[in-house]
Design a protein around this motif. Structure first.
Motif, short mmCIF file in Angstrom:
data_model
loop_
_atom_site.label_atom_id
_atom_site.label_comp_id
_atom_site.label_asym_id
_atom_site.label_seq_id
_atom_site.Cartn_x
_atom_site.Cartn_y
_atom_site.Cartn_z
N ASP A 5 -13.52 3.14 -3.57
CA ASP A 5 -12.65 4.26 -3.93
C ASP A 5 -11.53 4.51 -2.91
OD1 ASP A 5 -13.81 4.72 -6.36
OD2 ASP A 5 -15.07 6.38 -5.68
N PRO A 6 -11.81 4.48 -1.59
CA PRO A 6 -10.71 4.73 -0.65
C PRO A 6 -9.55 3.75 -0.79
CG PRO A 6 -12.82 4.95 0.46
CD PRO A 6 -13.11 4.39 -0.90
N LEU A 7 -9.86 2.48 -1.09
CA LEU A 7 -8.79 1.50 -1.27
C LEU A 7 -8.09 1.69 -2.61
CD1 LEU A 7 -7.28 -0.87 -0.05
CD2 LEU A 7 -9.04 -2.41 -0.95
N ARG A 8 -8.86 2.05 -3.63
CA ARG A 8 -8.26 2.32 -4.94
C ARG A 8 -7.21 3.43 -4.85
NH1 ARG A 8 -13.84 2.04 -6.96
NH2 ARG A 8 -14.15 0.03 -8.00
N GLU A 9 -7.43 4.38 -3.94
CA GLU A 9 -6.55 5.53 -3.84
C GLU A 9 -5.21 5.23 -3.18
OE1 GLU A 9 -8.52 8.93 -2.09
OE2 GLU A 9 -10.37 8.49 -3.18
N MET A 10 -5.08 4.05 -2.59
CA MET A 10 -3.78 3.68 -2.01
C MET A 10 -2.74 3.58 -3.12
SD MET A 10 -2.75 0.33 0.27
CE MET A 10 -3.95 0.63 1.57
N ASP A 11 -1.70 4.40 -3.03
CA ASP A 11 -0.72 4.56 -4.12
C ASP A 11 0.52 3.73 -3.82
OD1 ASP A 11 0.94 5.38 -6.13
OD2 ASP A 11 0.88 7.51 -5.63
N ALA A 12 0.81 2.80 -4.71
CA ALA A 12 1.98 1.94 -4.54
C ALA A 12 3.28 2.73 -4.54
CB ALA A 12 2.02 0.89 -5.65
N ASP A 13 3.27 3.93 -5.13
CA ASP A 13 4.49 4.75 -5.20
C ASP A 13 4.59 5.76 -4.07
OD1 ASP A 13 5.33 3.50 -7.59
OD2 ASP A 13 4.00 4.79 -8.77
N GLY A 14 3.58 5.79 -3.19
CA GLY A 14 3.60 6.75 -2.09
C GLY A 14 4.37 6.22 -0.89
N ASP A 15 4.44 7.04 0.17
CA ASP A 15 5.07 6.61 1.40
C ASP A 15 4.17 5.54 2.04
OD1 ASP A 15 5.05 6.92 4.57
OD2 ASP A 15 7.03 7.52 3.86
N PRO A 16 4.69 4.33 2.28
CA PRO A 16 3.84 3.21 2.73
C PRO A 16 3.02 3.50 3.98
CG PRO A 16 5.95 2.38 2.00
CD PRO A 16 6.07 3.87 2.00
N VAL A 17 3.63 4.01 5.04
CA VAL A 17 2.89 4.27 6.27
C VAL A 17 1.83 5.33 6.03
CG1 VAL A 17 3.03 5.11 8.64
CG2 VAL A 17 4.78 3.54 7.78
N GLU A 18 2.20 6.39 5.32
CA GLU A 18 1.25 7.46 5.05
C GLU A 18 0.08 6.97 4.20
OE1 GLU A 18 1.34 10.29 6.57
OE2 GLU A 18 3.25 9.75 7.51
N GLU A 19 0.35 6.11 3.24
CA GLU A 19 -0.71 5.60 2.37
C GLU A 19 -1.69 4.74 3.16
OE1 GLU A 19 -1.47 6.26 -0.80
OE2 GLU A 19 0.16 7.72 -0.83
N ILE A 20 -1.18 3.89 4.04
CA ILE A 20 -2.06 3.01 4.81
C ILE A 20 -2.87 3.83 5.82
CG2 ILE A 20 -2.15 1.11 6.47
CD1 ILE A 20 0.38 -0.01 5.05
N TYR A 53 -5.61 5.64 4.15
CA TYR A 53 -6.73 4.73 3.85
C TYR A 53 -7.61 4.54 5.08
CZ TYR A 53 -9.25 0.40 2.82
OH TYR A 53 -10.23 -0.54 2.65
N VAL A 54 -6.98 4.35 6.24
CA VAL A 54 -7.74 4.21 7.49
C VAL A 54 -8.65 5.42 7.70
CG1 VAL A 54 -7.58 4.09 10.00
CG2 VAL A 54 -5.97 2.78 8.61
N LEU A 55 -8.10 6.60 7.52
CA LEU A 55 -8.85 7.82 7.78
C LEU A 55 -9.95 8.04 6.74
CD1 LEU A 55 -5.98 10.18 8.97
CD2 LEU A 55 -7.46 8.67 10.31
N ARG A 56 -9.69 7.64 5.50
CA ARG A 56 -10.75 7.74 4.47
C ARG A 56 -11.90 6.81 4.81
NH1 ARG A 56 -6.24 8.02 0.87
NH2 ARG A 56 -6.38 5.81 0.33
N LYS A 57 -11.58 5.61 5.30
CA LYS A 57 -12.64 4.67 5.67
C LYS A 57 -13.44 5.19 6.87
CE LYS A 57 -13.62 1.05 4.56
NZ LYS A 57 -14.78 0.67 3.72
N LEU A 58 -12.76 5.81 7.81
CA LEU A 58 -13.47 6.37 8.96
C LEU A 58 -14.37 7.52 8.52
CD1 LEU A 58 -13.85 6.30 12.04
CD2 LEU A 58 -12.00 7.99 12.21
N ASP A 59 -13.89 8.32 7.59
CA ASP A 59 -14.73 9.42 7.06
C ASP A 59 -15.98 8.88 6.39
OD1 ASP A 59 -13.03 11.40 7.97
OD2 ASP A 59 -11.98 11.64 6.05
N MET A 60 -15.84 7.75 5.67
CA MET A 60 -17.00 7.16 5.02
C MET A 60 -18.00 6.62 6.04
SD MET A 60 -15.85 5.40 1.46
CE MET A 60 -17.52 5.58 0.86
N ALA A 61 -17.49 6.06 7.15
CA ALA A 61 -18.38 5.59 8.21
C ALA A 61 -19.16 6.76 8.80
CB ALA A 61 -17.58 4.88 9.29
N ARG A 62 -18.51 7.90 8.88
CA ARG A 62 -19.15 9.09 9.44
C ARG A 62 -20.17 9.68 8.48
NH1 ARG A 62 -15.67 13.88 12.32
NH2 ARG A 62 -17.41 14.93 13.39
#
Length: 204
Positions: free
Chosen positions: A74-89, A92-101
């Protein structure tokens, strides 16, 4: 109409108890090291009772993997091709860290399976995971080509995100042994560090 009867509340509770126990055992010992006796003991149920709900160790492991993959992508699915590229990536990093936690056992379950050669989930890796990574790698490649982020290899960027986030779940004992954090405070520090690192890596 199906002839299957709906499960009772007790049956649902027992199934959940078994899967929770199996998650503990598999995440500690891996698939090969886990036994039905260990899972039954962890669940507080007899082995025959365990097998009433799940006919084998494989069926329990598969149920956990199926549930894991449904949420893990799900965190990778949420990466939006129409969003701001740096913000989207970075998001994603922060969503993955939240899942690790929040889901360390699930992360270790996945890591143990991969270390053992992914014998039970290679179909998932070569199927839905590969398809999704290819899709998002193409999005990142487009952002690079259009000058919205610095030149990076999309696949190795994704792999690095997995490595720098899931590390905090998979190597929790090592981290705690080295820095002796108070509770989960190191996740807050990691959040600040990773956000800064990836922004500097990606921003023009």
């Amino acid at each position: 109409m199906s002839g299957l009867k709906p499960r009772t509340r007790i049956q649902k509770r027992n199934s959940e108890t078994i899967l929770d126990a199996a998650l503990d055992v598999f995440s500690r010992n891996g698939f090969r090291g886990a036994t039905l006796d260990q899972i039954a003991k962890e669940a507080g149920l007899s082995k025959p009772n365990l097998l009433y709900y799940f006919p084998s160790k494989v069926s329990m492991h598969r149920a956990l993997i199926d549930a894991l993959m449904a949420n893990w992508l799900d965190p990778l699915r949420e990466m939006d091709a129409d969003g701001d590229p740096v913000e989207e990536i970075v998001a994603y990093v922060l969503r993955k860290l939240d899942m690790a936690r929040e889901f360390p056992r699930e992360s270790r379950l996945f890591a143990n399976e991969i270390v053992q050669g992914a014998p039970n989930i290679m179909d998932k890796i070569e199927g839905e995971l590969k398809d999704l990574v290819n899709e998002k790698a193409a999005v990142i490649a487009h952002w690079v080509e259009t000058g919205h982020v610095r030149a990076v290899d999309p696949y190795h960027l994704i792999f690095s995100i997995w490595a720098t986030t899931q590390h905090y779940a998979d190597f929790d004992a090592q981290i705690r042994g080295i820095i002796s954090p108070v509770g989960d405070s190191h996740f807050d520090d990691a959040r600040t560090f990773l956000e800064t690192m990836y922004r500097r890596m990606l921003a023009l």
